[in-house]
Write a protein that holds these residues in place. Structure first.
Motif, mmCIF file in Angstrom:
data_model
loop_
_atom_site.group_PDB
_atom_site.id
_atom_site.type_symbol
_atom_site.label_atom_id
_atom_site.label_comp_id
_atom_site.label_asym_id
_atom_site.label_seq_id
_atom_site.Cartn_x
_atom_site.Cartn_y
_atom_site.Cartn_z
ATOM 1 N N ARG A 1 3.207 -22.224 28.130
ATOM 2 C CA ARG A 1 3.142 -23.577 27.929
ATOM 3 C C ARG A 1 4.116 -24.156 27.048
ATOM 4 N NH1 ARG A 1 0.083 -26.077 23.494
ATOM 5 N NH2 ARG A 1 -0.714 -24.136 23.055
ATOM 6 N N TYR A 2 4.682 -23.445 25.868
ATOM 7 C CA TYR A 2 5.708 -23.932 24.910
ATOM 8 C C TYR A 2 6.970 -23.837 25.569
ATOM 9 C CZ TYR A 2 2.620 -24.158 20.688
ATOM 10 O OH TYR A 2 1.703 -24.793 19.957
ATOM 11 N N ARG A 3 7.310 -23.164 26.382
ATOM 12 C CA ARG A 3 8.471 -23.015 27.129
ATOM 13 C C ARG A 3 8.686 -24.004 28.253
ATOM 14 N NH1 ARG A 3 9.689 -21.640 32.162
ATOM 15 N NH2 ARG A 3 7.607 -20.248 32.639
ATOM 16 N N LYS A 4 7.691 -24.285 28.985
ATOM 17 C CA LYS A 4 7.631 -25.386 29.843
ATOM 18 C C LYS A 4 7.785 -26.952 29.035
ATOM 19 C CE LYS A 4 5.386 -23.147 33.681
ATOM 20 N NZ LYS A 4 4.397 -23.217 34.816
ATOM 21 N N ALA A 5 6.974 -26.903 28.001
ATOM 22 C CA ALA A 5 7.221 -28.127 27.177
ATOM 23 C C ALA A 5 8.512 -28.340 26.714
ATOM 24 C CB ALA A 5 6.224 -28.129 26.002
ATOM 25 N N ALA A 6 9.261 -27.320 26.490
ATOM 26 C CA ALA A 6 10.692 -27.425 25.948
ATOM 27 C C ALA A 6 11.654 -27.655 27.132
ATOM 28 C CB ALA A 6 11.038 -26.008 25.206
ATOM 29 N N GLY A 7 11.157 -27.513 28.326
ATOM 30 C CA GLY A 7 11.695 -27.833 29.553
ATOM 31 C C GLY A 7 12.970 -26.651 29.981
ATOM 32 N N LEU A 8 12.434 -25.279 29.316
ATOM 33 C CA LEU A 8 13.108 -24.409 29.607
ATOM 34 C C LEU A 8 12.763 -23.530 30.705
ATOM 35 C CD1 LEU A 8 13.786 -23.124 25.940
ATOM 36 C CD2 LEU A 8 15.513 -24.152 27.424
ATOM 37 N N SER A 9 13.641 -22.721 31.522
ATOM 38 C CA SER A 9 13.273 -21.787 32.390
ATOM 39 C C SER A 9 13.233 -20.250 31.615
ATOM 40 C CB SER A 9 14.472 -21.578 33.437
ATOM 41 O OG SER A 9 15.547 -21.152 32.739
ATOM 42 N N GLN A 10 12.662 -19.422 32.336
ATOM 43 C CA GLN A 10 12.547 -18.054 31.811
ATOM 44 C C GLN A 10 13.712 -17.705 31.540
ATOM 45 O OE1 GLN A 10 10.174 -15.548 34.498
ATOM 46 N NE2 GLN A 10 8.339 -16.407 33.584
ATOM 47 N N GLU A 11 14.779 -17.801 32.420
ATOM 48 C CA GLU A 11 16.110 -17.327 32.097
ATOM 49 C C GLU A 11 16.955 -17.903 30.719
ATOM 50 O OE1 GLU A 11 20.071 -16.703 34.899
ATOM 51 O OE2 GLU A 11 18.542 -17.599 35.676
ATOM 52 N N GLU A 12 16.674 -19.296 30.915
ATOM 53 C CA GLU A 12 17.244 -19.858 29.674
ATOM 54 C C GLU A 12 16.721 -19.476 28.206
ATOM 55 O OE1 GLU A 12 19.919 -22.128 27.525
ATOM 56 O OE2 GLU A 12 19.906 -21.689 29.333
ATOM 57 N N LEU A 13 15.481 -19.341 28.516
ATOM 58 C CA LEU A 13 14.796 -18.874 27.093
ATOM 59 C C LEU A 13 14.969 -17.589 26.690
ATOM 60 C CD1 LEU A 13 12.474 -18.907 24.841
ATOM 61 C CD2 LEU A 13 10.721 -18.440 26.546
ATOM 62 N N ALA A 14 15.223 -16.484 27.634
ATOM 63 C CA ALA A 14 15.726 -15.321 27.571
ATOM 64 C C ALA A 14 17.204 -15.373 26.875
ATOM 65 C CB ALA A 14 15.548 -14.466 28.649
ATOM 66 N N HIS A 15 18.108 -15.895 27.439
ATOM 67 C CA HIS A 15 19.270 -16.114 27.093
ATOM 68 C C HIS A 15 19.584 -16.441 25.766
ATOM 69 C CE1 HIS A 15 23.620 -16.943 27.183
ATOM 70 N NE2 HIS A 15 23.499 -17.886 26.774
ATOM 71 N N ARG A 16 18.666 -17.640 25.186
ATOM 72 C CA ARG A 16 18.704 -18.292 23.870
ATOM 73 C C ARG A 16 18.252 -17.128 22.881
ATOM 74 N NH1 ARG A 16 17.322 -24.704 24.362
ATOM 75 N NH2 ARG A 16 18.937 -24.912 26.012
ATOM 76 N N ALA A 17 17.308 -16.432 23.283
ATOM 77 C CA ALA A 17 16.456 -15.570 22.479
ATOM 78 C C ALA A 17 17.166 -13.987 22.537
ATOM 79 C CB ALA A 17 15.074 -15.558 22.676
ATOM 80 N N ASP A 18 18.026 -14.074 23.393
ATOM 81 C CA ASP A 18 18.652 -12.566 23.581
ATOM 82 C C ASP A 18 17.862 -11.344 23.958
ATOM 83 O OD1 ASP A 18 21.011 -11.177 23.429
ATOM 84 O OD2 ASP A 18 20.706 -10.388 21.447
ATOM 85 N N VAL A 19 17.050 -11.747 24.930
ATOM 86 C CA VAL A 19 16.010 -10.903 25.527
ATOM 87 C C VAL A 19 16.351 -10.980 26.989
ATOM 88 C CG1 VAL A 19 14.501 -10.887 23.763
ATOM 89 C CG2 VAL A 19 14.157 -12.129 25.657
ATOM 90 N N ASP A 20 15.788 -9.928 27.858
ATOM 91 C CA ASP A 20 15.949 -10.174 29.227
ATOM 92 C C ASP A 20 15.040 -10.761 29.734
ATOM 93 O OD1 ASP A 20 15.354 -8.581 32.172
ATOM 94 O OD2 ASP A 20 17.540 -8.251 31.540
ATOM 95 N N ARG A 21 15.406 -11.730 30.929
ATOM 96 C CA ARG A 21 14.516 -12.604 31.820
ATOM 97 C C ARG A 21 13.429 -11.838 32.335
ATOM 98 N NH1 ARG A 21 11.991 -13.515 35.885
ATOM 99 N NH2 ARG A 21 13.337 -11.876 37.103
ATOM 100 N N THR A 22 13.359 -10.740 32.807
ATOM 101 C CA THR A 22 12.504 -10.059 33.268
ATOM 102 C C THR A 22 11.213 -9.730 32.200
ATOM 103 O OG1 THR A 22 13.256 -7.880 33.246
ATOM 104 C CG2 THR A 22 13.326 -9.123 35.231
ATOM 105 N N TYR A 23 11.864 -9.733 30.862
ATOM 106 C CA TYR A 23 10.903 -9.355 29.613
ATOM 107 C C TYR A 23 10.028 -10.486 29.811
ATOM 108 C CZ TYR A 23 9.474 -7.862 24.943
ATOM 109 O OH TYR A 23 8.670 -7.673 23.859
ATOM 110 N N ILE A 24 10.607 -11.920 29.543
ATOM 111 C CA ILE A 24 9.960 -13.065 29.425
ATOM 112 C C ILE A 24 8.726 -13.066 30.490
ATOM 113 C CG2 ILE A 24 10.103 -15.610 29.496
ATOM 114 C CD1 ILE A 24 11.316 -14.359 27.066
ATOM 115 N N SER A 25 9.309 -12.643 31.964
ATOM 116 C CA SER A 25 8.311 -12.865 32.924
ATOM 117 C C SER A 25 7.028 -11.970 32.578
ATOM 118 C CB SER A 25 8.969 -12.507 34.057
ATOM 119 O OG SER A 25 8.088 -12.379 35.072
ATOM 120 N N ALA A 26 7.411 -10.819 32.005
ATOM 121 C CA ALA A 26 6.358 -9.794 31.837
ATOM 122 C C ALA A 26 5.268 -10.150 30.735
ATOM 123 C CB ALA A 26 7.026 -8.300 31.426
#
Length: 75
Positions: A13-38
């Motif tokens: 919910r917060y990711r979508k509200a911020a207008g971020l993709s899983q990939e962008e959130l992962a990049h900014r948080a320095d984690v893997d995109r697949t981890y965000i998905s999981a």
């Protein structure tokens, strides 16, 4: 609802509200995109450090990601 599910729903919910993709959130948080998905699918539980990283990127408090929804009041 398990805390992992609460976290997953809030993260999405917060990711979508911020207008971020899983990939962008992962990049900014320095984690893997697949981890965000999981995390959003409740496959993994996040460490407190990851919760803090994600909250910082999303501009919220870490507690917001763990906050359970208010119970529905029926009248």
């Amino acid at each position: 609802m398990e805390i992992r599910e609460v976290f997953a729903r809030n993260l999405r919910r917060y990711r979508k509200a911020a207008g971020l993709s899983q990939e962008e959130l992962a990049h900014r948080a320095d984690v893997d995109r697949t981890y965000i998905s999981a995390l959003e699918r409740s496959v993994y539980g996040a460490t407190i450090d990851v919760v803090d990283k994600l909250a910082n990127v999303l501009g919220i408090e870490a507690a917001d990601l763990l906050r359970r929804p208010a119970p529905n009041v029926q009248r």
